[in-house]
Design a protein around this motif. Structure first.
Motif, PDB file in Angstrom:
ATOM      1  N   LEU A 102       0.847  -1.204  -0.162  1.00 26.47           N
ATOM      2  CA  LEU A 102       0.026  -0.030  -0.169  1.00 26.47           C
ATOM      3  C   LEU A 102       0.773   1.276  -0.146  1.00 26.47           C
ATOM      4  O   LEU A 102       0.493   2.124  -0.771  1.00 26.47           O
ATOM      5  CB  LEU A 102      -0.936   0.075   1.058  1.00 26.47           C
ATOM      6  N   ALA A 103       1.984   1.297   0.759  1.00 23.10           N
ATOM      7  CA  ALA A 103       2.779   2.391   0.690  1.00 23.10           C
ATOM      8  C   ALA A 103       3.378   2.598  -0.404  1.00 23.10           C
ATOM      9  O   ALA A 103       3.437   3.662  -0.951  1.00 23.10           O
ATOM     10  CB  ALA A 103       3.858   2.019   1.988  1.00 23.10           C
ATOM     11  N   LEU A 104       3.781   1.543  -1.299  1.00 26.18           N
ATOM     12  CA  LEU A 104       4.664   1.552  -2.435  1.00 26.18           C
ATOM     13  C   LEU A 104       3.380   2.293  -3.342  1.00 26.18           C
ATOM     14  O   LEU A 104       3.805   3.233  -4.383  1.00 26.18           O
ATOM     15  CB  LEU A 104       5.176   0.475  -3.009  1.00 26.18           C
ATOM     16  N   SER A 105       2.210   1.767  -3.453  1.00 32.36           N
ATOM     17  CA  SER A 105       1.216   1.954  -4.269  1.00 32.36           C
ATOM     18  C   SER A 105       0.773   3.421  -4.208  1.00 32.36           C
ATOM     19  O   SER A 105       0.538   4.057  -5.295  1.00 32.36           O
ATOM     20  CB  SER A 105       0.018   1.304  -4.018  1.00 32.36           C
ATOM     21  N   PHE A 303      22.932  14.955 -11.069  1.00 35.64           N
ATOM     22  CA  PHE A 303      23.448  15.104 -12.239  1.00 35.64           C
ATOM     23  C   PHE A 303      22.557  14.773 -13.310  1.00 35.64           C
ATOM     24  O   PHE A 303      21.170  13.925 -12.929  1.00 35.64           O
ATOM     25  CB  PHE A 303      24.607  14.105 -12.332  1.00 35.64           C
ATOM     26  N   PRO A 304      22.459  15.105 -14.550  1.00 30.30           N
ATOM     27  CA  PRO A 304      21.388  15.003 -15.455  1.00 30.30           C
ATOM     28  C   PRO A 304      21.670  13.404 -15.927  1.00 30.30           C
ATOM     29  O   PRO A 304      22.759  13.153 -16.234  1.00 30.30           O
ATOM     30  CB  PRO A 304      21.518  15.708 -16.702  1.00 30.30           C
ATOM     31  N   VAL A 305      20.533  12.862 -16.335  1.00 27.25           N
ATOM     32  CA  VAL A 305      20.438  11.416 -16.943  1.00 27.25           C
ATOM     33  C   VAL A 305      19.280  11.370 -17.787  1.00 27.25           C
ATOM     34  O   VAL A 305      18.308  12.356 -17.874  1.00 27.25           O
ATOM     35  CB  VAL A 305      20.071  10.424 -16.007  1.00 27.25           C
ATOM     36  N   SER A 306      19.436  10.534 -18.763  1.00 21.97           N
ATOM     37  CA  SER A 306      18.556  10.339 -19.793  1.00 21.97           C
ATOM     38  C   SER A 306      17.219   9.550 -19.305  1.00 21.97           C
ATOM     39  O   SER A 306      17.162   9.110 -18.114  1.00 21.97           O
ATOM     40  CB  SER A 306      18.708   9.443 -21.211  1.00 21.97           C
ATOM     41  N   PHE A 307      16.224  10.003 -19.860  1.00 21.22           N
ATOM     42  CA  PHE A 307      14.826   9.272 -19.208  1.00 21.22           C
ATOM     43  C   PHE A 307      14.989   7.866 -19.147  1.00 21.22           C
ATOM     44  O   PHE A 307      14.527   7.097 -17.901  1.00 21.22           O
ATOM     45  CB  PHE A 307      13.535   9.761 -19.786  1.00 21.22           C
ATOM     46  N   ARG A 308      15.474   7.193 -20.308  1.00 20.43           N
ATOM     47  CA  ARG A 308      15.760   5.710 -20.106  1.00 20.43           C
ATOM     48  C   ARG A 308      16.620   5.396 -19.014  1.00 20.43           C
ATOM     49  O   ARG A 308      16.437   4.213 -18.429  1.00 20.43           O
ATOM     50  CB  ARG A 308      16.193   5.312 -21.605  1.00 20.43           C
ATOM     51  N   ARG A 309      17.918   5.905 -18.740  1.00 23.26           N
ATOM     52  CA  ARG A 309      18.683   5.646 -17.733  1.00 23.26           C
ATOM     53  C   ARG A 309      17.868   5.916 -16.435  1.00 23.26           C
ATOM     54  O   ARG A 309      18.252   5.192 -15.428  1.00 23.26           O
ATOM     55  CB  ARG A 309      19.902   6.574 -17.803  1.00 23.26           C
ATOM     56  N   GLY A 310      17.013   7.000 -16.301  1.00 24.85           N
ATOM     57  CA  GLY A 310      16.065   7.207 -15.203  1.00 24.85           C
ATOM     58  C   GLY A 310      15.287   5.876 -14.936  1.00 24.85           C
ATOM     59  O   GLY A 310      15.090   5.643 -13.723  1.00 24.85           O
ATOM     60  N   ILE A 311      14.923   5.308 -15.893  1.00 20.65           N
ATOM     61  CA  ILE A 311      13.826   4.348 -15.689  1.00 20.65           C
ATOM     62  C   ILE A 311      14.747   3.119 -14.953  1.00 20.65           C
ATOM     63  O   ILE A 311      14.108   2.472 -13.892  1.00 20.65           O
ATOM     64  CB  ILE A 311      13.170   3.696 -16.874  1.00 20.65           C
ATOM     65  N   GLU A 312      15.998   3.067 -15.454  1.00 22.56           N
ATOM     66  CA  GLU A 312      16.734   1.974 -14.977  1.00 22.56           C
ATOM     67  C   GLU A 312      16.993   2.257 -13.510  1.00 22.56           C
ATOM     68  O   GLU A 312      17.143   1.149 -12.459  1.00 22.56           O
ATOM     69  CB  GLU A 312      17.910   1.687 -15.733  1.00 22.56           C
ATOM     70  N   MET A 313      17.369   3.495 -13.320  1.00 24.29           N
ATOM     71  CA  MET A 313      17.821   3.598 -11.926  1.00 24.29           C
ATOM     72  C   MET A 313      16.669   3.442 -10.873  1.00 24.29           C
ATOM     73  O   MET A 313      17.020   3.319  -9.797  1.00 24.29           O
ATOM     74  CB  MET A 313      18.356   5.227 -11.747  1.00 24.29           C
ATOM     75  N   GLN A 314      15.173   4.037 -11.303  1.00 26.85           N
ATOM     76  CA  GLN A 314      14.263   3.800 -10.638  1.00 26.85           C
ATOM     77  C   GLN A 314      13.860   2.181 -10.100  1.00 26.85           C
ATOM     78  O   GLN A 314      13.573   1.825  -9.029  1.00 26.85           O
ATOM     79  CB  GLN A 314      12.855   4.069 -11.353  1.00 26.85           C
ATOM     80  N   CYS A 315      14.254   1.446 -11.144  1.00 23.36           N
ATOM     81  CA  CYS A 315      14.201  -0.067 -10.764  1.00 23.36           C
ATOM     82  C   CYS A 315      15.223  -0.544  -9.684  1.00 23.36           C
ATOM     83  O   CYS A 315      14.850  -1.461  -9.003  1.00 23.36           O
ATOM     84  CB  CYS A 315      14.333  -1.054 -12.231  1.00 23.36           C
ATOM     85  N   LEU A 316      16.474  -0.080  -9.876  1.00 22.34           N
ATOM     86  CA  LEU A 316      17.452  -0.316  -8.761  1.00 22.34           C
ATOM     87  C   LEU A 316      16.973   0.164  -7.643  1.00 22.34           C
ATOM     88  O   LEU A 316      16.996  -0.306  -6.421  1.00 22.34           O
ATOM     89  CB  LEU A 316      18.869   0.263  -9.180  1.00 22.34           C
ATOM     90  N   GLN A 317      16.112   1.453  -7.457  1.00 21.22           N
ATOM     91  CA  GLN A 317      16.110   1.885  -6.258  1.00 21.22           C
ATOM     92  C   GLN A 317      14.537   1.164  -5.660  1.00 21.22           C
ATOM     93  O   GLN A 317      14.670   0.789  -4.341  1.00 21.22           O
ATOM     94  CB  GLN A 317      15.020   3.493  -6.308  1.00 21.22           C
ATOM     95  N   LEU A 318      13.629   0.560  -6.497  1.00 21.32           N
ATOM     96  CA  LEU A 318      12.676  -0.162  -6.129  1.00 21.32           C
ATOM     97  C   LEU A 318      13.406  -1.594  -5.509  1.00 21.32           C
ATOM     98  O   LEU A 318      12.885  -2.116  -4.505  1.00 21.32           O
ATOM     99  CB  LEU A 318      11.766  -0.630  -7.344  1.00 21.32           C
ATOM    100  N   PRO A 327       9.682   0.841   1.931  1.00 22.24           N
ATOM    101  CA  PRO A 327       8.953   1.533   1.018  1.00 22.24           C
ATOM    102  C   PRO A 327       9.587   2.938   0.672  1.00 22.24           C
ATOM    103  O   PRO A 327       9.584   3.457  -0.255  1.00 22.24           O
ATOM    104  CB  PRO A 327       7.616   1.722   1.196  1.00 22.24           C
ATOM    105  N   ASP A 328      10.023   3.654   1.942  1.00 22.93           N
ATOM    106  CA  ASP A 328      10.297   4.997   1.848  1.00 22.93           C
ATOM    107  C   ASP A 328      11.767   5.128   1.089  1.00 22.93           C
ATOM    108  O   ASP A 328      11.819   6.061   0.591  1.00 22.93           O
ATOM    109  CB  ASP A 328      10.815   5.596   3.176  1.00 22.93           C
TER     110      ASP A 328
END
Length: 336
Positions: A102-105, A303-318, A327-328
Motif C-alpha cells: 500500500l505504501a508503494l502503491s 547530475f542529469p540522466v536520460s529518461f531511459r537511464r532514469g527508468i533503470e535507476m528507478q528499478c534499482l531504487q525499487l 518503501p520509503d
C-alpha cells in the motif's frame, strides 16, 4: 545503450562481423547497425531470424520483443543471465505484505497524478481554459485523499476519478481533428487515443527490459492485480512515467504537425484506429528522442540522466526498497 525497432514487413534479421543486418526485400534495402551498444530489439509484425542471430543475441544479453503491427504483445526472447532469484524471493515476500504494498502503491499514484497536473498546467499557460482549471482542482482534491486511503481498492477508485478529470482536461489541448474526448482503448477508436496506446506500449517494454535487467520479476507487482499474462510490476512502475513520456509526446507530435489525421489508416473491422507504416516510424523516432533526453528529475541524483537511464535507476531504487523492506527508499519521479 539503444533500442532497435524493426517495422519492415517480412524483414530478415542476421548478424555478421559484429553488425546487425536487417534486410527488407519489399523496400529493397538493408539496415546495418553495430551490435555494440544495442540493449534491446523490438519487432512489429513479421520478421525472421537466423539461428546464429538468436544465439548471438542471447550471448550478448540483448532482449528481443515481438509485437503485432498493432502493438499486441506476442512474447520475448531473453537471456537468463539477469535472473536474481534471491531478489525475486524478496519481491514475492513483500508483495504479500499489505502495508508495504500500500505504501508503494501510494507513491506510484501520487507521482502519476502530480505529473499529470503538471502537464495540464504547462499547456494551460497559454490557453487559460476554465474547464482545465476545473480538472486541475478536481485532481488536486483527489491527491489529498490518496495518503489516507486504507487499502488498494480505495486507492485505485480515487485514481480512476483523477484519470477522468485528467483526460477531460487534456482533451482541451488536442486539435478537434483527432477526435479525442476521453480515454478509450483495446482498440483505440480515435487518432489521439491511438497515439496514447502506442506510446504506452513502447514505454511498457522499455520498462519491462529495465525490470528484467535488474533481476526483478515483471509479473509480480504491488499496485496492479496479479493476473495471468500481465506484467503487473511494469504497470506499477509505468504510472509515474505516463504523463512525462507518453502523454507529453502525443501532445507534442500533434501540436507540431509531426503527426496529422492523414497519418492514420482507416478504422479496422473492430473500429480500431492505428498509425500507418510511415507514420509509425516517425512516431518511434520521436519517442526515442524523448527517452534519450537528459533531465534532473531524479531526487537522489545531482547530475542529469536520460529518461531511459532514469527508468533503470528507478528499478534499482525499487529493488533496494524491496530488499531492505522499506518503501520509503523508493522516490518516484515528479516533474516540475
Amino acid at each position: 545503450m539503444s533500442f532497435i525497432y524493426i517495422y519492415e514487413k517480412n524483414a530478415k534479421i542476421g548478424i555478421k562481423s559484429n553488425t546487425v543486418l536487417i534486410e527488407s526485400s519489399r523496400e529493397k534495402l538493408t539496415r546495418k547497425l553495430p551490435i555494440e551498444g544495442i540493449e534491446s530489439i523490438v519487432i512489429f509484425g513479421n520478421a525472421s531470424l537466423s539461428t546464429n542471430c538468436v544465439k548471438e543475441l542471447l550471448e550478448r544479453n540483448i532482449s528481443l520483443t515481438w509485437l503485432s503491427s498493432k502493438g499486441k504483445f506476442f512474447g520475448r526472447l531473453e537471456s537468463t543471465s539477469n535472473v536474481n532469484i534471491f531478489r525475486q524471493r524478496e519481491q514475492f515476500l513483500m508483495g504479500n505484505d499489505k502495508e508495504f504494498s500500500l505504501a508503494l502503491s501510494k507513491k506510484f499514484i501520487t507521482a502519476k497524478i502530480k505529473n499529470q497536473i503538471t502537464i495540464l498546467r504547462r499547456y494551460q499557460r497559454n490557453r487559460n481554459v476554465e474547464k482545465v482549471n476545473d480538472s486541475i482542482r478536481g485532481m488536486s482534491k483527489i491527491l489529498h485523499k490518496i495518503e489516507t486511503a486504507e487499502d488498494k481498492e480505495k486507492l485505485m477508485g480515487d485514481e480512476g476519478i483523477a484519470a477522468r478529470y485528467y483526460y477531460e482536461g487534456l482533451s482541451n489541448f488536442v486539435d478537434p481533428e483527432f477526435g479525442f474526448t476521453g480515454r478509450n482503448r483495446q482498440p483505440p477508436r480515435d487518432c489521439f487515443n491511438s497515439l496514447l496506446s502506442f506510446a504506452y506500449t513502447l514505454l511498457m517494454y522499455d520498462i519491462y527490459t529495465a525490470v528484467v535487467n535488474r533481476g526483478l520479476h515483471p509479473y509480480a507487482g504491488f499496485l496492479h492485480s496479479i493476473k495471468r499474462g500481465h506484467p503487473a510490476l511494469c504497470s506499477d512502475l509505468m504510472e509515474e512515467w505516463r504523463g512525462v513520456l507518453a502523454d507529453s509526446l502525443a501532445l507534442y507530435v500533434t501540436s507540431r504537425g509531426i503527426i496529422s489525421k492523414d497519418s492514420f489508416n482507416r478504422p479496422d473491422l473492430d473500429g480500431g484506429v492505428y498509425l500507418n507504416g510511415e507514420a509509425s516510424k516517425i512516431f518511434i523516432a520521436e519517442y526515442e528522442k524523448k527517452v534519450r533526453t537528459q533531465s534532473k528529475y531524479l531526487s537522489y541524483a545531482d547530475f542529469p540522466v536520460s529518461f531511459r537511464r532514469g527508468i533503470e535507476m528507478q528499478c534499482l531504487q525499487l529493488a533496494k526498497a524491496i530488499e531492505e523492506h522499506n518503501p520509503d527508499i523508493y522516490q518516484p519521479v515528479v516533474i516540475r
